[in-house]
Design a protein around this motif. Sequence first.
Motif, mmCIF file in Angstrom:
data_model
loop_
_atom_site.group_PDB
_atom_site.id
_atom_site.type_symbol
_atom_site.label_atom_id
_atom_site.label_comp_id
_atom_site.label_asym_id
_atom_site.label_seq_id
_atom_site.Cartn_x
_atom_site.Cartn_y
_atom_site.Cartn_z
ATOM 1 N N GLU A 166 20.897 9.220 25.815
ATOM 2 C CA GLU A 166 20.834 7.828 26.264
ATOM 3 C C GLU A 166 19.517 7.187 25.848
ATOM 4 O O GLU A 166 18.441 7.766 26.009
ATOM 5 N N ASP A 167 19.597 5.959 25.309
ATOM 6 C CA ASP A 167 18.396 5.193 24.991
ATOM 7 C C ASP A 167 17.837 4.593 26.275
ATOM 8 O O ASP A 167 18.547 3.894 27.005
ATOM 9 N N VAL A 168 16.565 4.845 26.553
ATOM 10 C CA VAL A 168 15.893 4.216 27.692
ATOM 11 C C VAL A 168 15.206 2.932 27.234
ATOM 12 O O VAL A 168 15.343 1.882 27.846
ATOM 13 N N PHE A 169 14.461 3.011 26.119
ATOM 14 C CA PHE A 169 13.815 1.833 25.532
ATOM 15 C C PHE A 169 14.611 1.394 24.304
ATOM 16 O O PHE A 169 14.880 2.198 23.410
ATOM 17 N N VAL A 170 14.980 0.119 24.265
ATOM 18 C CA VAL A 170 15.563 -0.476 23.068
ATOM 19 C C VAL A 170 14.772 -1.747 22.766
ATOM 20 O O VAL A 170 14.738 -2.678 23.574
ATOM 21 N N VAL A 171 14.113 -1.761 21.622
ATOM 22 C CA VAL A 171 13.322 -2.917 21.185
ATOM 23 C C VAL A 171 13.877 -3.344 19.830
ATOM 24 O O VAL A 171 13.938 -2.541 18.905
ATOM 25 N N GLU A 172 14.287 -4.613 19.723
ATOM 26 C CA GLU A 172 14.903 -5.091 18.485
ATOM 27 C C GLU A 172 14.343 -6.455 18.087
ATOM 28 O O GLU A 172 14.390 -7.402 18.878
ATOM 29 N N GLY A 173 13.815 -6.534 16.864
ATOM 30 C CA GLY A 173 13.405 -7.807 16.268
ATOM 31 C C GLY A 173 12.412 -8.608 17.083
ATOM 32 O O GLY A 173 12.430 -9.838 17.054
ATOM 33 N N VAL A 174 11.505 -7.933 17.772
ATOM 34 C CA VAL A 174 10.561 -8.630 18.655
ATOM 35 C C VAL A 174 9.455 -9.309 17.844
ATOM 36 O O VAL A 174 8.832 -8.694 16.979
#
Length: 312
Positions: free
Chosen positions: A2-10
């Motif tokens: 499971e992904d806990v942190f998802v950071v996209e295109g910030v």
Amino acid sequence: MEDVFVVEGVKKSYGDSTVVDGVGFRIRKGEIYGLLGPNGAGKTTTISIVMGILQADSGKVEISGMPHGPREMRTKALLGFVPQQNALYEDLTARENLRFFARLYGLSGSVARERIEEVLTAVGLADRADDLVSSYSGGMARRTAIAAGLLNRPQGLVLDEPTAGVDPQSRNAILEHVRALADSGVAVLYSTHYMEEAERICDRVGILDDGRIRAEGTRRELVDTLGERDRVVLELDGAAADAARALEELPGVHTAVATENGVELDCDRGAELAPRIVRALADRGLELRSLTIHEPDLEAVFLHITGKALRG
């Protein structure tokens, strides 16, 4: 996992200056993700956005599948944070500091007492819990700060240079504890200025420069981008020339040179090749005294990508 942190295109800009320019990464449950970058690369701003301290101009951050930002209390409650500077009251004891932070997390009564004892034991400070923080060494103060970040039993933990300025013994204890936290299922975002720490405990690394992730992967994946080979040094009891000729025939070995004490190999993925090397020598009745693998390191990758040293 499971992904806990998802950071996209910030993205984040201040006036005409873009500080974070499309940063993205994911950190799974039980994984330590190292965030490396030279000074001014955008690490502090990225971490502030991930923690929900700053609002990104665009892009998204999710914690355990939920939208995350400065106003999202549900997701903030799932995170622990250890900033660069210790946010501790030096005229209070460690236990008093933790009692204060427990209240900020909404913990009280027996639950707070249980959590405080739990984190004090975890960081090895149970026997000094009632001493003033002002009497602590730098390493003990950092361990107290880590304890504060663990009070809520976080799913995700953000550590911003947690070993800066501490003695080697405390540093080793902190690294071992971070590894143990990940092994228990916590997702860890780990920012450091010490390359050897990233080599030692990080499962994957992202190299940040000029506000962008320039490279990402495991240590081995990043090293492979350089196209450099491993060097394997063998110490043998005699017959070095025969051993060199035999080993040069192995797939993955580019050169095998006899030396005064044995053989040096230039090869691909020395760790994977090692069992075949040992078997090849044993098949020929050659006695191996030692085998040492020298791999290209993350420092070389970092310099190649950024043109800068990590520290400085």
